[in-house]
Scaffold this active site. Sequence first.
Site, PDB file in Angstrom:
ATOM      1  N   LYS A 223     -28.704   3.278  -0.226  1.00 50.81           N
ATOM      2  CA  LYS A 223     -29.561   3.530  -1.384  1.00 50.81           C
ATOM      3  C   LYS A 223     -29.143   4.817  -2.093  1.00 50.81           C
ATOM      4  CE  LYS A 223     -34.548   3.643  -2.446  1.00 50.81           C
ATOM      5  NZ  LYS A 223     -35.897   3.568  -1.812  1.00 50.81           N
TER       6      LYS A 223
ATOM      7  N   CYS B  31     -34.784  -1.023  -3.864  1.00 51.94           N
ATOM      8  CA  CYS B  31     -36.068  -0.537  -4.358  1.00 51.94           C
ATOM      9  C   CYS B  31     -35.959   0.356  -5.601  1.00 51.94           C
ATOM     10  CB  CYS B  31     -36.804   0.165  -3.216  1.00 51.94           C
ATOM     11  SG  CYS B  31     -38.616   0.245  -3.443  1.00 51.94           S
TER      12      CYS B  31
ATOM     13  N   GLU C 186     -36.326  -4.078   2.256  1.00 53.40           N
ATOM     14  CA  GLU C 186     -35.822  -2.731   2.519  1.00 53.40           C
ATOM     15  C   GLU C 186     -36.314  -2.253   3.884  1.00 53.40           C
ATOM     16  OE1 GLU C 186     -36.267   1.765   0.501  1.00 53.40           O
ATOM     17  OE2 GLU C 186     -37.474   0.086  -0.218  1.00 53.40           O
TER      18      GLU C 186
END
Length: 267
Positions: free
Chosen positions: A109, A142, A38
């Site tokens: 994200k 994540c 990430e």
Amino acid sequence: MRVLLAQLIPDRSAELNAERASQIILDNPEAEIAVFPELYLSGYRPGDAVAVSIGLDDAPLATVSDACREAGTAAVIGFSERLDGESDAAANSAACFDNDGVLAGVYRKTHLFGPEEAANFRPGASLRIFGLAGLRVAPLICFDIEFPEPSRKLAEAGAELLVTVSANMEPYLEDHLLASRSRALENRLPHLYVNRVGSESGHTFVGGSRVVDRDGRVAASLGDEQGVLIADLELDRGPLNEDVDYLRHVRRGLRVEKEQQSRGGER
């Protein structure tokens, strides 16, 4: 399928990070897909998200694209994305390149972690599936994997492989060791999970990158140091045991009935 997991510490320069990622890809042309952490190109610097953001036509992504094309390797790599027409906004994104170097697309994200990310990144509005290395690949970032719903939606939409790029930090190592396996098991999908290591922006990142089979078994993993893992991912292990094919058996539309509590706490 031969996979490459790059558990790295990013440099302060996106150009240097892109060159390192590209060299890793070129040094391992046997890998069919390479995965990097990430925000790897930009570094984990939410407070500077806009300042370090990268446009889709900028040199760092072009460098990675060139390496993918030369090696014949698909790649998923995190970066802070400069949003067109928005000078004060960035997205926490994963660029997905196919093995011909073409940018298949970008996933942003959807579940931002903590107030720092929420204040500095624009959340993505949708989950995505891309064709990479001949598979329907579903990227996640994540905190996304700490919720069962995103992975389940992707599985129901036809994803064949979950790929998570992460910058997971202390004290949350165990959360992701469990979540990375759970998302694979409950959806019966293999899962590539790549985390970073080192320290940045006051955080210590915990590594633990891993290849997880569709039954939740960890087939290969890295510890808490920098490293590149090359592993074989078994994509076809025969038909699923129907008794534990959870997508087949999940019952949808169940009601939740709550017993009403009377005043005074008596039932």
